[in-house]
Design an enzyme around this catalytic site. Structure first.
Site, PDB file in Angstrom:
ATOM      1  N   SER A  88      36.065  16.357  -1.751  1.00 22.58           N
ATOM      2  CA  SER A  88      35.930  17.527  -0.881  1.00 22.58           C
ATOM      3  C   SER A  88      37.186  18.370  -0.685  1.00 22.58           C
ATOM      4  O   SER A  88      37.107  19.424  -0.054  1.00 22.58           O
ATOM      5  CB  SER A  88      35.401  17.109   0.485  1.00 22.58           C
ATOM      6  N   SER A  91      33.175  19.537   0.527  1.00 21.81           N
ATOM      7  CA  SER A  91      32.750  19.986   1.828  1.00 21.81           C
ATOM      8  C   SER A  91      33.793  20.834   2.559  1.00 21.81           C
ATOM      9  O   SER A  91      33.461  21.500   3.534  1.00 21.81           O
ATOM     10  CB  SER A  91      32.416  18.785   2.704  1.00 21.81           C
ATOM     11  N   LYS A 123      40.458  22.029   8.973  1.00 13.12           N
ATOM     12  CA  LYS A 123      39.028  21.717   8.812  1.00 13.12           C
ATOM     13  C   LYS A 123      38.458  21.202  10.121  1.00 13.12           C
ATOM     14  O   LYS A 123      39.103  20.410  10.821  1.00 13.12           O
ATOM     15  CB  LYS A 123      38.860  20.673   7.700  1.00 13.12           C
TER      16      LYS A 123
HETATM   17  N1  GLN Z   1      30.533  16.059  -2.229  1.00  8.78           N
HETATM   18  C1  GLN Z   1      30.722  14.689  -1.882  1.00  8.78           C
HETATM   19  C2  GLN Z   1      29.665  14.249  -0.913  1.00  8.78           C
HETATM   20  O1  GLN Z   1      28.822  15.015  -0.627  1.00  8.78           O
HETATM   21  C3  GLN Z   1      32.086  14.492  -1.302  1.00  8.78           C
HETATM   22  C4  GLN Z   1      32.161  14.779   0.136  1.00  8.78           C
HETATM   23  C5  GLN Z   1      33.551  14.605   0.686  1.00  8.78           C
HETATM   24  O2  GLN Z   1      34.495  14.360  -0.049  1.00  8.78           O
HETATM   25  N2  GLN Z   1      33.645  14.696   1.985  1.00  8.78           N
HETATM   26  O3  GLN Z   1      29.681  13.151  -0.459  1.00  8.78           O
END
Ligand code: GLN
Length: 486
Positions: free
Chosen positions: A178, A154, A79
């Site tokens: 995420s 994400s 990532k």
């Molecule tokens: N979808 C969640 C957010 O927008 C989690 C994001 C993440 O785990 N980086 O914060």
């Protein structure tokens, strides 16, 4: 392909045995990326020359009879939020476009030391804020099961890289879901380790008290192999736990749930979850019961406040972490023509460099931390966090692991939720509690909905009992015998 690719464990064994070369393996995955990524957009950078050079070095080391690392020759996609020396790291943001880090994150270094071939950097929501990968400054990643749909986020690029067989393994990060949510959306295994289990050194921070890097893979045993390589104490990260890595590989190799108590979280099974998600969840529990597990119901009454607490804590920490992108030290600088003040250049740069979701959270967080509101917002949210940790402690006195659906729905169409942040945030309703409490979680693919889209089941375990996830996950995988392949 002159080798038959089944999973990363067999790939590593085949390379070690000389059944095929690391170069053949790297070439075949690079070809697959070249064939598919114009459509999927899972990668922000593909390191063709670096991957082939590493593969050749592995083949040469093998030819000399040297001992090989556990991931020798196995391609891994990383990532784009983890630093990679010599390879761009953008965090999906224009703010860092063109930045080439001078150092490796500890996770990256651990991969290299294990002989992994870092094949490229994957697309993501900007600074890891989002659940669909639509917040990337470099265009959305598409779901290989249906290119009109989101892959989750994400870490959408990392999930898709594995789901679409562009890489056998990948790394994501999980602050509120995420890793687990995109794993569910794309039909792969994704694990968020215990907070502090994997070093955050070189991970560009979103919310430092919640962030954790972890593996994506097509099988539970593959995830365990990567988890064991990534994890471990790191003196360069003050949140890193100084204890042995839980025995995840052994757990995945012997996934026996006889007598294991699996707690179903009452608050996370109801009408808010899509019908097929609930049906597959129930069928999975039945399969685990048939394999000898004891299914019990547990109650976590404070989970209903988890999302609200998260959306105070995360923006507060993010607004502080992102203050360093000030046009002076890293990346983008806009309007520095000699006539403008430092403050004007900072303002113009942050206006141009950050996307709308990042700006929304910086404003929310700055407000929640402002004097006069700090106690009412950030302080209260921290108290809720304690209540959630207490709920988990009570639940784990009745159960060895907990189970919930990973996400309320399957993958939704691109664009559907971009103008509705609250409905986007609700994607993480089942995953956020684990981050708030610092405990590990895993999503395992369990089937498809009526439209042929993958569904995930989440297991959670007490801190530093990550191995239990691999027992439960491995048993479920064996019991339902379902391998997802778009
Ligand atoms: N979808 C969640 C957010 O927008 C989690 C994001 C993440 O785990 N980086 O914060």
């Amino acid at each position: 392909m002159s080798f038959s690719y089944t999973n990363a464990v067999d790939l590593a064994a085949g390379i070690a045995a000389g059944d095929f070369s690391a170069r053949e393996v790297a070439t075949s995955f690079l070809d697959r990326i070249a064939e598919t990524d114009d459509q999927l957009n899972a990668f922000l950078a593909v390191d063709v020359s670096g991957a082939l050079a590493t593969a050749d070095a592995i083949d040469a080391a093998r030819a000399r009879g040297e001992a090989l690392g556990p991931l020798a020759g196995v391609p891994v996609a990383v990532k784009d939020v983890l630093t990679t020396k010599g390879l761009p790291t953008t965090c999906g943001s224009k703010m860092l476009e063109g930045w080439i880090p001078a150092y490796d994150a500890t996770v990256t270094a651990n991969l290299r030391n294990a002989g992994a071939v870092i094949i490229g950097k994957t697309n993501m929501d900007e600074f890891a804020m989002g659940s669909s990968t639509e917040n990337s400054a470099f265009g959305p990643t598409r779901n290989p099961w249906d290119a009109g749909r989101i892959p989750g986020g994400s870490s959408g690029g990392s999930a898709v890289a594995v789901a679409a067989r562009q890489a056998p393994l990948s790394i994501g990060t999980d602050t509120g879901g995420s890793i687990r949510q995109p794993a569910a959306m794309t039909g792969v295994v994704g694990v968020k380790p215990t907070y502090g289990g994997v070093s955050c050194y070189g991970l560009v921070a979103l919310a430092s008290s919640l962030d954790q890097a972890g593996p994506f893979a097509t099988t539970v045993a593959d995830a365990a192999m990567l988890h064991a390589v990534m994890a471990g104490h790191d003196p360069r990260d003050s949140t890193s736990i100084d204890a042995p890595v839980p025995p995840v590989v052994q757990a995945a190799a012997n996934p026996d749930v006889k007598g294991m108590r699996i707690g179903v979280v009452k608050q996370l099974t109801g009408e808010g979850f899509q019908r097929e998600v609930r049906e597959h969840f129930q069928e999975s529990l039945d399969a685990l019961a048939d394999a000898g597990a004891e299914i019990v119901e547990v109650s976590c009454p404070h989970f209903e406040y988890a999302l609200a607490a998260y959306y105070l804590i995360l923006p507060s920490e993010a607004s502080s972490n992102l203050a360093k992108f000030d046009a002076m030290r890293y990346g983008l600088r806009v309007g520095d023509d000699g006539d403008r003040s430092v403050e004007q250049v900072m303002a113009l740069t942050r206006e141009a460099g950050f996307g709308p979701e990042v700006k929304r959270r910086i404003m929310l967080g700055t407000y929640a931390l402002s004097s006069g509101y700090y106690d009412a917002y950030y302080g209260q949210a921290q108290k809720v966090r304690t209540l959630i940790a207490n709920d988990f402690a009570a639940a784990f006195s009745q159960a060895d692991v907990l189970a919930t659906p990973t996400a309320p729905t399957t993958a939704f169409p691109l664009g559907e939720k971009v103008d509705d942040p609250l409905s986007m945030y609700l994607q993480d309703i089942a995953t956020i509690p684990a981050n708030l409490a610092g405990i590990p979680g895993m999503s395992v693919p369990v089937g498809l909905d009526d439209q042929g889209l993958p569904i995930g089941l989440q297991f959670m375990a007490p801190a530093m009992a990550d191995d239990r996830l691999y027992v439960a996950g491995g048993a479920l995988e064996a019991a339902i015998g379902w391998e997802a392949r778009p």
